[in-house]
Design a protein around this motif. Sequence first.
Motif, mmCIF file in Angstrom:
data_model
loop_
_atom_site.group_PDB
_atom_site.id
_atom_site.type_symbol
_atom_site.label_atom_id
_atom_site.label_comp_id
_atom_site.label_asym_id
_atom_site.label_seq_id
_atom_site.Cartn_x
_atom_site.Cartn_y
_atom_site.Cartn_z
ATOM 1 N N PHE A 80 33.007 21.403 46.667
ATOM 2 C CA PHE A 80 32.115 22.323 45.961
ATOM 3 C C PHE A 80 32.901 23.447 45.286
ATOM 4 C CE2 PHE A 80 29.091 25.871 45.729
ATOM 5 C CZ PHE A 80 28.053 25.250 45.044
ATOM 6 N N THR A 81 33.924 23.977 45.967
ATOM 7 C CA THR A 81 34.731 25.052 45.378
ATOM 8 C C THR A 81 35.726 24.517 44.352
ATOM 9 O OG1 THR A 81 36.291 24.979 47.241
ATOM 10 C CG2 THR A 81 34.499 26.589 47.362
ATOM 11 N N LEU A 82 36.085 23.254 44.463
ATOM 12 C CA LEU A 82 36.984 22.634 43.489
ATOM 13 C C LEU A 82 36.240 22.232 42.214
ATOM 14 C CD1 LEU A 82 39.890 21.595 43.017
ATOM 15 C CD2 LEU A 82 39.145 19.416 43.982
ATOM 16 N N GLY A 83 34.953 21.956 42.328
ATOM 17 C CA GLY A 83 34.144 21.505 41.199
ATOM 18 C C GLY A 83 34.240 22.377 39.957
ATOM 19 N N PRO A 84 34.068 23.700 40.072
ATOM 20 C CA PRO A 84 34.169 24.542 38.879
ATOM 21 C C PRO A 84 35.544 24.486 38.203
ATOM 22 C CG PRO A 84 33.059 25.731 40.634
ATOM 23 C CD PRO A 84 33.587 24.452 41.230
ATOM 24 N N ILE A 85 36.596 24.331 38.987
ATOM 25 C CA ILE A 85 37.957 24.242 38.423
ATOM 26 C C ILE A 85 38.104 22.931 37.647
ATOM 27 C CG2 ILE A 85 40.415 24.121 38.981
ATOM 28 C CD1 ILE A 85 39.675 25.820 41.513
ATOM 29 N N VAL A 86 37.666 21.838 38.249
ATOM 30 C CA VAL A 86 37.732 20.538 37.571
ATOM 31 C C VAL A 86 36.840 20.555 36.336
ATOM 32 C CG1 VAL A 86 37.223 18.073 37.802
ATOM 33 C CG2 VAL A 86 38.313 19.288 39.689
ATOM 34 N N GLY A 87 35.658 21.147 36.457
ATOM 35 C CA GLY A 87 34.751 21.259 35.313
ATOM 36 C C GLY A 87 35.375 22.030 34.166
ATOM 37 N N HIS A 88 36.120 23.080 34.483
ATOM 38 C CA HIS A 88 36.813 23.862 33.463
ATOM 39 C C HIS A 88 37.821 22.994 32.709
ATOM 40 C CE1 HIS A 88 38.673 27.319 31.523
ATOM 41 N NE2 HIS A 88 39.841 26.890 31.958
ATOM 42 N N TYR A 89 38.623 22.215 33.454
ATOM 43 C CA TYR A 89 39.602 21.335 32.807
ATOM 44 C C TYR A 89 38.917 20.261 31.970
ATOM 45 C CZ TYR A 89 43.784 23.226 34.965
ATOM 46 O OH TYR A 89 44.812 24.046 35.304
ATOM 47 N N LEU A 90 37.823 19.725 32.475
ATOM 48 C CA LEU A 90 37.092 18.705 31.711
ATOM 49 C C LEU A 90 36.523 19.299 30.425
ATOM 50 C CD1 LEU A 90 35.231 16.828 34.587
ATOM 51 C CD2 LEU A 90 37.231 16.040 33.297
ATOM 52 N N ALA A 91 36.017 20.531 30.485
ATOM 53 C CA ALA A 91 35.460 21.191 29.299
ATOM 54 C C ALA A 91 36.530 21.452 28.246
ATOM 55 C CB ALA A 91 34.783 22.500 29.698
ATOM 56 N N LEU A 92 37.767 21.625 28.686
ATOM 57 C CA LEU A 92 38.875 21.851 27.749
ATOM 58 C C LEU A 92 39.470 20.534 27.238
ATOM 59 C CD1 LEU A 92 40.763 24.734 29.605
ATOM 60 C CD2 LEU A 92 39.317 24.917 27.575
ATOM 61 N N GLY A 93 38.857 19.418 27.609
ATOM 62 C CA GLY A 93 39.373 18.115 27.183
ATOM 63 C C GLY A 93 40.505 17.615 28.059
ATOM 64 N N GLY A 94 40.568 18.121 29.293
ATOM 65 C CA GLY A 94 41.655 17.747 30.198
ATOM 66 C C GLY A 94 41.303 16.630 31.150
ATOM 67 N N GLY A 95 40.423 15.738 30.757
ATOM 68 C CA GLY A 95 40.035 14.626 31.624
ATOM 69 C C GLY A 95 41.202 13.756 32.024
#
Length: 172
Positions: A80-95
């Motif tokens: 749950f605490t990692l989700g926002p960090i991963v979401g941030h990278y995904l939003a920047l095109g860092g999939g």
Amino acid sequence: RIGAGGIEINSVLKNTYLLLAMTLLFSALMAGAAIAFRVPPVNIIVTLVGWFGLLFLTTRFRNSPLGLVFVFAFTGFLGFTLGPIVGHYLALGGGQVVMTALGGTGVIFLGLSGYVLTTKKDFSFLGGMLMVGILVAFVAGLGAAIFGLSTLSLAVSAMFVLLMSGLILYQT
């Protein structure tokens, strides 16, 4: 194969890896939920209290059924605490970065665990060095974050990859 006390080692290892897989999937599910519901990053104090509190409870109740509940609470909270960090990278095109980290972690874990199980080597001698190394890397990571040293941050990341690989050998 039968080990000390008549315990079948393959059965214990199978159950351990099954539980590990279930907790990883639950953590991923919680991270996915945090991303899907656009949960903002959790306050660092709440995060640290949650992590260490749930880790304490997991250790405290390790020999009771309640310990399993706390293991899932701990891994779910980590996700749950990692989700926002991963979401941030995904939003920047860092999939690709996220998937490379996920795939690399899986390959390293399976490879090192397979190596230990195949060779039957004892890596318990690594314990002290790993503890000191993790403390040094943690302090260096804090220094990199406080002073904004990107080169040190990269070095700390490499240190943690090596130390966690050693921890896989040690724990397996």
